[in-house]
Motif scaffolding. Structure first.
Motif, short mmCIF file in Angstrom:
data_model
loop_
_atom_site.label_atom_id
_atom_site.label_comp_id
_atom_site.label_asym_id
_atom_site.label_seq_id
_atom_site.Cartn_x
_atom_site.Cartn_y
_atom_site.Cartn_z
N LEU A 234 0.81 -1.21 0.00
CA LEU A 234 0.00 0.00 0.00
C LEU A 234 0.85 1.27 0.00
CD1 LEU A 234 -2.66 1.61 0.34
CD2 LEU A 234 -2.45 1.21 2.81
N LEU A 235 1.74 1.40 0.98
CA LEU A 235 2.50 2.64 1.12
C LEU A 235 3.48 2.85 -0.02
CD1 LEU A 235 3.16 2.80 4.98
CD2 LEU A 235 1.33 3.85 3.64
N LEU A 236 4.05 1.77 -0.54
CA LEU A 236 4.98 1.90 -1.65
C LEU A 236 4.28 2.44 -2.89
CD1 LEU A 236 7.67 1.53 -3.06
CD2 LEU A 236 7.10 -0.89 -3.40
N SER A 237 3.14 1.86 -3.24
CA SER A 237 2.43 2.32 -4.43
C SER A 237 1.91 3.74 -4.25
CB SER A 237 1.27 1.37 -4.76
OG SER A 237 0.37 1.27 -3.68
N LEU A 238 1.46 4.08 -3.02
CA LEU A 238 1.00 5.45 -2.76
C LEU A 238 2.15 6.44 -2.83
CD1 LEU A 238 -1.68 5.31 0.08
CD2 LEU A 238 -1.96 6.07 -2.28
N ASN A 239 3.31 6.02 -2.38
CA ASN A 239 4.50 6.87 -2.45
C ASN A 239 4.74 7.30 -3.90
OD1 ASN A 239 7.03 8.03 -2.33
ND2 ASN A 239 8.03 6.31 -1.36
N ILE A 240 4.71 6.36 -4.82
CA ILE A 240 4.95 6.68 -6.24
C ILE A 240 3.84 7.56 -6.78
CG2 ILE A 240 5.31 5.71 -8.52
CD1 ILE A 240 7.53 5.15 -6.46
N GLN A 241 2.60 7.29 -6.40
CA GLN A 241 1.49 8.12 -6.87
C GLN A 241 1.63 9.56 -6.34
OE1 GLN A 241 -0.51 7.32 -9.16
NE2 GLN A 241 -0.36 5.09 -9.23
N PHE A 242 2.13 9.69 -5.12
CA PHE A 242 2.30 11.02 -4.54
C PHE A 242 3.37 11.83 -5.27
CE2 PHE A 242 4.77 13.67 -1.50
CZ PHE A 242 3.82 14.66 -1.29
N ILE A 243 4.53 11.21 -5.54
CA ILE A 243 5.57 11.98 -6.22
C ILE A 243 5.17 12.31 -7.65
CG2 ILE A 243 7.40 11.13 -4.70
CD1 ILE A 243 8.24 9.14 -6.76
N LYS A 244 4.35 11.45 -8.27
CA LYS A 244 3.79 11.80 -9.59
C LYS A 244 2.85 13.01 -9.46
CE LYS A 244 1.84 8.47 -11.80
NZ LYS A 244 1.07 7.22 -12.01
N TYR A 245 2.01 12.98 -8.44
CA TYR A 245 1.06 14.08 -8.19
C TYR A 245 1.80 15.40 -8.00
CZ TYR A 245 -2.00 16.95 -5.18
OH TYR A 245 -2.71 17.98 -4.62
N MET A 246 2.86 15.39 -7.21
CA MET A 246 3.60 16.62 -6.96
C MET A 246 4.30 17.11 -8.23
SD MET A 246 3.17 17.53 -3.78
CE MET A 246 4.55 18.57 -3.30
N ARG A 247 4.72 16.18 -9.06
CA ARG A 247 5.37 16.56 -10.33
C ARG A 247 4.36 17.21 -11.28
NH1 ARG A 247 7.50 17.75 -14.52
NH2 ARG A 247 9.44 16.96 -15.42
N GLU A 248 3.18 16.63 -11.36
CA GLU A 248 2.18 17.13 -12.30
C GLU A 248 1.46 18.37 -11.76
OE1 GLU A 248 2.06 15.98 -15.27
OE2 GLU A 248 3.52 14.44 -14.77
N GLU A 249 1.20 18.40 -10.48
CA GLU A 249 0.41 19.48 -9.90
C GLU A 249 1.26 20.73 -9.64
OE1 GLU A 249 -3.41 20.81 -8.50
OE2 GLU A 249 -2.78 18.99 -9.56
N PHE A 250 2.50 20.52 -9.18
CA PHE A 250 3.31 21.67 -8.74
C PHE A 250 4.70 21.73 -9.40
CE2 PHE A 250 0.72 20.41 -4.96
CZ PHE A 250 -0.14 21.51 -4.97
N ASN A 251 4.97 20.80 -10.30
CA ASN A 251 6.28 20.72 -10.96
C ASN A 251 7.42 20.58 -9.94
OD1 ASN A 251 7.89 20.63 -13.29
ND2 ASN A 251 8.39 22.80 -13.17
N ILE A 252 7.14 19.82 -8.89
CA ILE A 252 8.14 19.51 -7.87
C ILE A 252 8.80 18.18 -8.24
CG2 ILE A 252 8.50 18.89 -5.45
CD1 ILE A 252 8.01 21.85 -5.86
N PRO A 253 10.13 18.15 -8.35
CA PRO A 253 10.80 16.90 -8.75
C PRO A 253 10.73 15.83 -7.67
CG PRO A 253 12.43 18.58 -8.20
CD PRO A 253 11.08 19.26 -8.18
N PHE A 254 10.90 14.59 -8.10
CA PHE A 254 10.90 13.45 -7.18
C PHE A 254 11.91 13.66 -6.06
CE2 PHE A 254 9.32 9.95 -10.34
CZ PHE A 254 8.23 10.73 -10.65
N LEU A 255 13.01 14.32 -6.37
CA LEU A 255 14.09 14.53 -5.43
C LEU A 255 13.61 15.17 -4.13
CD1 LEU A 255 17.22 14.06 -5.73
CD2 LEU A 255 17.40 16.49 -6.25
#
Length: 468
Positions: A234-255
Motif C-alpha cells: 500500500l504505502l509503496l504504491s501510494l508513495n509513487i502516486q504522490f511523487i507523480k502528483y507533486m510533479r504534475e500538480e506543482f512541478n516539484i521533482p521526485f528529489l
C-alpha cells in the motif's frame, strides 16, 4: 594592542589565555591578524577560529569569515580540507540564505575533496538544505560526487552514502517516468540492475510495483481494497502516486517530494480509526511522538531535515484528500494536527527560523501569513536585535493546543501509563510517558558542558564522535 605584540615571543598557553579574556569580535580580529602576520605560530588555528567565528556568524558577517577561510587555505594548503566539518556546518546555511551560488559551489568542492571527513557532522544535512531550497541540480552533482567515496570508506560505520544514493535513484526514476509519459517502453529489470550499483538490492517484485505505479493512474478502489486487506504494498504504491502528483500538480521533482512522503513510511502510524475514510488519520500525540523520535535533540544535526518534512505533511494530506483517500472530516482534523506540529517545530527552531525560510518558496496551498514570513526572516538578527526575540515570543504565544488535541494527548498518555503499569507486573523496564513534541533542551554550544555528562566541553567530547 594587537599591532604591538610580537606573538612569536609568547608561549602557546599564554596565547590561549589571552584569547579567553577577549570578548565579542575581538578574538576573531586578533586571530585574523595573527594569521596574516604570524602564520608560523603553532596554535590550533581552526579550534580558535571556531570559537571566534561563532560570534561573527551570529552577526551575519559572512564575508569576513570567508576571507579568513581563503587566507587559511592559502597559508596552509590542504589543511582545511581535513578540518572543515564544523566550520562548514555553521557556514553553509548562511551561504544558502544569501543565495551565494558561487560560494555554495566553491565550498561543496571542499567537501567533495574529502567527503569522509565531514560525514558524521555534515552528513546529509547540506544535501537536505540544497534540496529543500530547490538547488536540485547542485544537490544531484553533490550526490554523484560523494556517494562512492563514502560507501568505500572503511573507517566510517553505517551507511553514510544512503541519502546521496537515494537522490540519484529518485532522479533516475523521474527520468523513466517522463519516458513512460512520452510513450516509451521501460524495462524494470534493467532499471533494477542499474540501481544495484547504488545499493538498491530489493527484489524484482518491488521494482515491478514501482513501475506499475509509475505507468498507471491511481486506482481509488484498489487502494481502498489494499487498506482493507492491510496490503504490504500500500504505502509503496501510494508513495509513487504522490511523487507523480507533486510533479504534475506543482512541478516539484521526485528529489524533493519523496523526502516529504517518506517520514510517514511506517504502517503502524495508520489505522487508528475504524472507518476506511479515516485510515490515514493519525492522532496528534502519535504523530508528534513519531516525529520526535526522528529528531536529534542533542546534536541537532537533522533539524532542517525534520523541519522541512513536518512542513511537507500538508502536501501529503492534500494528495490523499484530493484522491478521496481521507474524507472531509478527518482531513480537517489532520490539517489541525499538522498546523500544531508546525508550530511546535517553530518553537524548537526559534533562534534559527531564518534557515527554514525555504518553506515559503514551496507551492502555496494556503495564502502564506506575511507576518510569519517576516518573523522567519527577522530571526537572522536574533542575537543582534533585542526586539526580534520579543516579537518572536509574542508570535509563538498565539498558538495553543485545541481542546480536541489536548484530549487526544491526555488519552494517549493515560493509555501509555496503563500499559506501563501492566508491564511493570512482569518486571519490564519502561520509559516515562512522552509529552507533546516540544524540545525544551537548549542548543548545545561548542564550549558548553557535553550533554553526555563526561564533564568535558562539548567540542572536546561528543562533538568529535561519529554520529550517524
Amino acid at each position: 594592542m594587537v599591532q604591538t605584540i610580537n606573538w612569536y615571543e609568547k608561549e602557546v598557553d599564554d596565547i590561549y589565555d589571552h584569547f579567553r579574556k577577549l570578548k565579542d569580535n575581538e578574538p576573531f580580529l586578533l586571530l585574523y591578524h595573527m594569521l596574516q602576520t604570524f602564520p608560523d605560530l603553532e596554535i590550533a588555528w581552526i579550534d580558535l577560529f571556531l570559537d571566534a567565528g561563532e560570534h561573527m556568524l551570529e552577526e551575519g558577517r559572512v564575508s569576513e569569515i570567508l576571507d579568513f577561510i581563503n587566507l587559511y587555505r592559502t597559508t596552509f594548503p590542504g589543511d582545511f580540507e581535513t578540518e572543515y566539518e564544523f566550520v562548514e556546518t555553521e557556514l553553509f546555511p548562511h551561504l544558502i540564505y544569501f543565495n551565494d551560488i558561487e560560494n555554495i559551489r566553491k565550498h561543496l568542492e571542499i567537501i567533495k575533496s574529502n567527503p569522509g571527513r565531514g560525514c558524521s557532522i555534515i552528513g546529509s544535512n547540506i544535501l537536505f538544505q540544497l534540496i529543500f531550497n530547490k538547488y536540485f541540480d547542485i544537490a544531484l552533482e553533490y550526490s554523484k560526487a560523494v556517494w562512492k567515496p563514502l560507501s568505500e570508506a572503511r573507517d566510517i560505520t553505517g551507511l553514510p552514502e544512503r541519502e546521496f544514493c537515494i537522490s540519484i535513484y529518485l532522479d533516475e526514476l523521474e527520468k523513466r517516468y517522463l519516458q513512460i509519459k512520452s510513450g516509451e517502453s521501460i524495462r524494470p529489470d534493467l532499471f533494477k540492475k542499474e540501481m544495484e550499483e547504488y545499493g538498491f538490492d530489493e527484489e524484482m517484485e518491488v521494482f515491478q510495483i514501482v513501475f506499475n505505479s509509475l505507468s498507471l493512474p491511481l486506482d481509488e478502489k484498489l487502494i481502498k481494497s489494499n487498506i482493507e486487506n492491510r496490503s504490504k504494498d500500500l504505502l509503496l504504491s501510494l508513495n509513487i502516486q504522490f511523487i507523480k502528483y507533486m510533479r504534475e500538480e506543482f512541478n516539484i521533482p521526485f528529489l524533493l517530494s519523496d523526502r516529504l512522503w517518506n517520514i510517514l513510511q511506517k504502517y503502524q502510524l495508520f489505522g487508528h480509526e475504524e472507518s476506511p475514510e479515516g485510515f490515514f488519520y493519525i492522532p496528534y500525540p502519535v504523530l508528534s511522538d513519531h516525529i520526535d523520535e526522528r529528531f536529534d535533540s542533542i546534536f541537532q544535526l537533522n533539524d532542517i531535515e525534520v523541519f522541512g518534512k513536518v512542513f511537507g505533511l500538508k502536501y501529503v494530506y492534500r494528495f490523499l484528500h484530493t484522491n478521496n483517500l481521507i474524507n472531509d472530516h478527518y482531513y480537517k482534523l489532520m490539517e489541525e494536527n499538522i498546523h500544531m506540529l508546525e508550530y511546535q517545530s517553530m518553537v524548537n527552531a526559534s533562534e534559527t527560523l531564518w534557515r527554514m525560510k525555504f518553506v515559503f518558496n514551496w507551492p502555496e496551498l494556503y495564502v502564506n501569513d506575511p507576518y510569519q514570513m517576516e518573523i522567519f526572516s527577522d530571526t537572522y538578527r536574533y542575537f543582534t536585535d533585542v526586539t526580534v526575540k520579543e516579537n518572536l515570543n509574542n508570535y509563538l504565544k498565539l498558538s495553543v493546543f485545541s481542546e480536541r488535541i489536548q484530549e487526544e494527548i491526555d488519552s494517549h498518555n493515560a493509555n501509555k501509563k496503563e500499559k506501563e503499569s501492566e508491564d511493570s507486573h512482569y518486571n519490564y523496564d519502561y520509559s516515562p510517558p512522552v509529552i507533546p513534541y516540544v524540545n525544551t533542551m537548549p542548543k548545545t554550544g561548542r564550549n558548553d558542558p557535553c550533554p553526555c555528562g563526561s564533564g568535558k566541553k562539548y567540542k572536546k567530547c561528543c562533538l568529535d564522535k561519529l554520529v550517524n
